[in-house]
Design a protein around this motif. Structure first.
Motif, mmCIF file in Angstrom:
data_model
loop_
_atom_site.group_PDB
_atom_site.id
_atom_site.type_symbol
_atom_site.label_atom_id
_atom_site.label_comp_id
_atom_site.label_asym_id
_atom_site.label_seq_id
_atom_site.Cartn_x
_atom_site.Cartn_y
_atom_site.Cartn_z
ATOM 1 N N UNK A 89 2.759 11.930 -10.467
ATOM 2 C CA UNK A 89 1.881 13.317 -10.470
ATOM 3 C C UNK A 89 0.414 12.854 -10.544
ATOM 4 N N UNK A 90 0.052 11.642 -10.290
ATOM 5 C CA UNK A 90 -1.406 11.160 -10.173
ATOM 6 C C UNK A 90 -2.190 11.932 -9.231
ATOM 7 N N UNK A 91 -3.399 12.803 -9.743
ATOM 8 C CA UNK A 91 -4.098 13.514 -8.772
ATOM 9 C C UNK A 91 -4.677 12.714 -7.724
ATOM 10 N N UNK A 92 -4.921 11.437 -7.963
ATOM 11 C CA UNK A 92 -5.490 10.458 -6.935
ATOM 12 C C UNK A 92 -4.328 10.418 -5.749
ATOM 13 N N UNK A 93 -3.283 10.779 -5.707
ATOM 14 C CA UNK A 93 -2.219 10.881 -4.716
ATOM 15 C C UNK A 93 -2.816 11.926 -3.515
ATOM 16 N N UNK A 111 0.666 -1.006 -0.007
ATOM 17 C CA UNK A 111 -0.001 -0.182 -0.142
ATOM 18 C C UNK A 111 0.773 1.139 0.179
ATOM 19 N N UNK A 112 1.932 1.225 0.756
ATOM 20 C CA UNK A 112 2.824 2.408 0.761
ATOM 21 C C UNK A 112 3.504 2.607 -0.428
ATOM 22 N N UNK A 113 4.011 1.471 -1.073
ATOM 23 C CA UNK A 113 4.791 1.690 -2.383
ATOM 24 C C UNK A 113 3.743 2.011 -3.580
ATOM 25 N N UNK A 114 2.568 1.710 -3.504
ATOM 26 C CA UNK A 114 1.268 2.294 -4.473
ATOM 27 C C UNK A 114 1.090 3.576 -4.279
ATOM 28 N N UNK A 115 0.995 4.167 -3.018
ATOM 29 C CA UNK A 115 0.979 5.626 -2.522
ATOM 30 C C UNK A 115 2.046 6.313 -3.408
#
Length: 464
Positions: free
Chosen positions: A341-345, A330-334
């Protein structure tokens, strides 16, 4: 009937593990101190440290730790477990003095090396002492106290470090070290040490103290211990014995557990916890996030002494390996989303805290303390004093490599890929535990040796 007082062995083991409070404090020291060393106002130096110097300050702790097991291997059989624990506080005290006096980076380096020597000694001698004073049914719980007291040290430095001066952080660490040295002086020696010296009267006296019984009330258990020691003294353990029969099984299991423990990235995460939160751009202040993680770590660690002798070592290690893998993925995916630069972040700024909480909680449930407890159980007495230092040296070499090069790896591949690598190692740990680790819950040392041999262990009496 001389039923004894079970709380005594827990109290004595807890006091022995106060050394781990001091060690946890120095391991977590870099999290709040790194920011001070980069500040013109708070640093004791005349300039901010560089990124490379910061990496050395963190990793030199583990270089010092490599020497600790050698010292324990020499002292434990000569002056006893208790006096070795007392002696282990001296390098840490010297380390704090050097850190307090530091006006240049060289003294910081030297101080961290001295602190690391105590870390290497503590992680070797305290599990050995706790395994030897524990009755069979409580050995897992006493071994798990290491993680609880270690996390108290982490939380202490996380809680005060951001809000006080550099010098005050040092003074508190010194006070923890001195407090341990004072209280351990009053604790009993391991009965196994006295039996190894042929002093059965002293062994009976200290075992009676540990069990809260009369000397007559511990004689049956003492005779069984003496039998184990006598059998072990008939053999002279050598380094080559680690690669034979049951010893080799115990050795590769111990080495693998330590490998997976360190390749989870735990030391890199804890040493650079504040930096990770800052890199993630967490919605919470990095110092507050670090304190939250420390509190969660302590709460999770308190579960293990209650569960280790109920659920068993194997199931807890499997839960721990699976949970740490999930947290790291999960941490890696974030970080992958954030780095691209994905706005989901931006919408999931809470995820790094949650992912690290999952990682820390499940790490504490198994990978944190159980490798040390299992290691202390698997080896026969005559091999233990050789095997445990070797495994501990391997541990600290891995810890150095991971801590020293974590920043470089993260810079080269990105935080996301780095945490994916750590997560894959935790997943491998799950399958290794599932297929290759025996369950040692509630078994005597002789029963564990029978289990490693592939024989059905003969049940030995349990003393309460």
């Amino acid at each position: 009937m001389d039923s004894g007082q079970t709380w005594r062995q827990f109290a004595i083991a807890s006091i022995a593990n106060l050394l781990l409070v001091a060690i946890g404090y120095t391991m977590g020291w870099t999290a709040p101190i790194n920011g001070k060393l980069q500040s013109d106002e708070e640093s004791p130096l005349d300039r901010p440290v560089t990124v490379d110097e910061e990496a050395w300050i963190g990793s030199l702790l583990t270089i010092g730790a490599i020497f600790g097991p050698f010292i324990v291997g020499y002292l434990a059989s000569r002056i006893g477990r208790k006096w070795t624990m007392l002696a282990s506080s001296l390098p840490l005290f010297i380390g704090w003095v050097l850190l307090a006096a530091a006006k240049d980076v060289a003294l910081l380096y030297a101080g961290r090396v001295f602190c690391g020597v105590t870390m290497g000694m503590g992680f070797t001698i305290v599990p050995l002492y706790c395994a030897e004073i524990a009755s069979d049914e409580y050995r897992g719980a006493l071994g798990a106290l290491l993680q609880v007291l270690l996390t108290i040290g982490y939380l202490l430095v996380y809680g005060i470090g951001p809000f006080v001066s550099y010098s005050v952080v040092i003074y508190v660490g010194t006070a923890c070290t001195v407090a341990f040295a004072i209280v351990i002086y009053f604790m009993p020696e391991s009965p196994f040490y006295y039996l190894g010296k042929g002093d059965k009267d002293s062994a009976a006296s200290c075992l009676a103290t540990i069990r809260g019984k009369t000397e007559a009330g511990v004689m049956t258990e003492l005779d069984a211990m003496a039998s184990d020691v006598t059998a072990s003294m008939e053999k002279t353990a050598r380094m080559t014995d680690l690669f034979r029969g049951n010893n080799f099984k115990a050795f590769y299991i111990s080495m693998a557990l330590i490998f997976f423990q360190q390749l989870s990235g735990i030391n890199a995460v804890l040493f650079y916890l504040t930096d990770i939160f800052e890199a993630a751009g967490s919605a919470l202040d990095a110092s507050i996030s670090t304190i939250i993680i420390g509190a969660v770590q302590l709460g999770a660690s308190c579960v293990i002494p209650l569960a280790a002798d109920r659920l068993g070592r194997k199931i807890l290690l499997m839960i721990s390996s699976a949970g740490t893998a999930v947290g790291l993925f999960l941490l890696g995916a974030y970080f992958v989303l954030a780095d691209n630069g994905n706005p989901v972040a931006e919408q999931i700024g809470w995820l790094p805290v949650v992912a690290l909480m999952v990682f820390i909680i499940t790490f504490c449930w198994g990978l944190g303390s159980l490798p040390w407890a299992v290691m202390a159980e698997l080896f026969p007495i005559e091999v233990k004093v050789i095997a445990m230092p070797v495994v501990n040296i391997f541990c600290w070499i891995l810890a150095f490599l991971i801590t020293r090069y974590f920043s470089a790896l993260a810079a080269a591949t990105g935080m996301g890929v780095t945490f994916f690598i750590f997560g894959a190692c935790c997943l491998a740990s799950f399958f290794f535990t599932l297929f290759l680790i025996p369950e040692t819950k509630g078994k005597s040392f002789q029963e564990i040796q029978d289990l490693l041999s592939g024989n059905s262990p003969k049940k030995t009496p349990t003393w309460k």
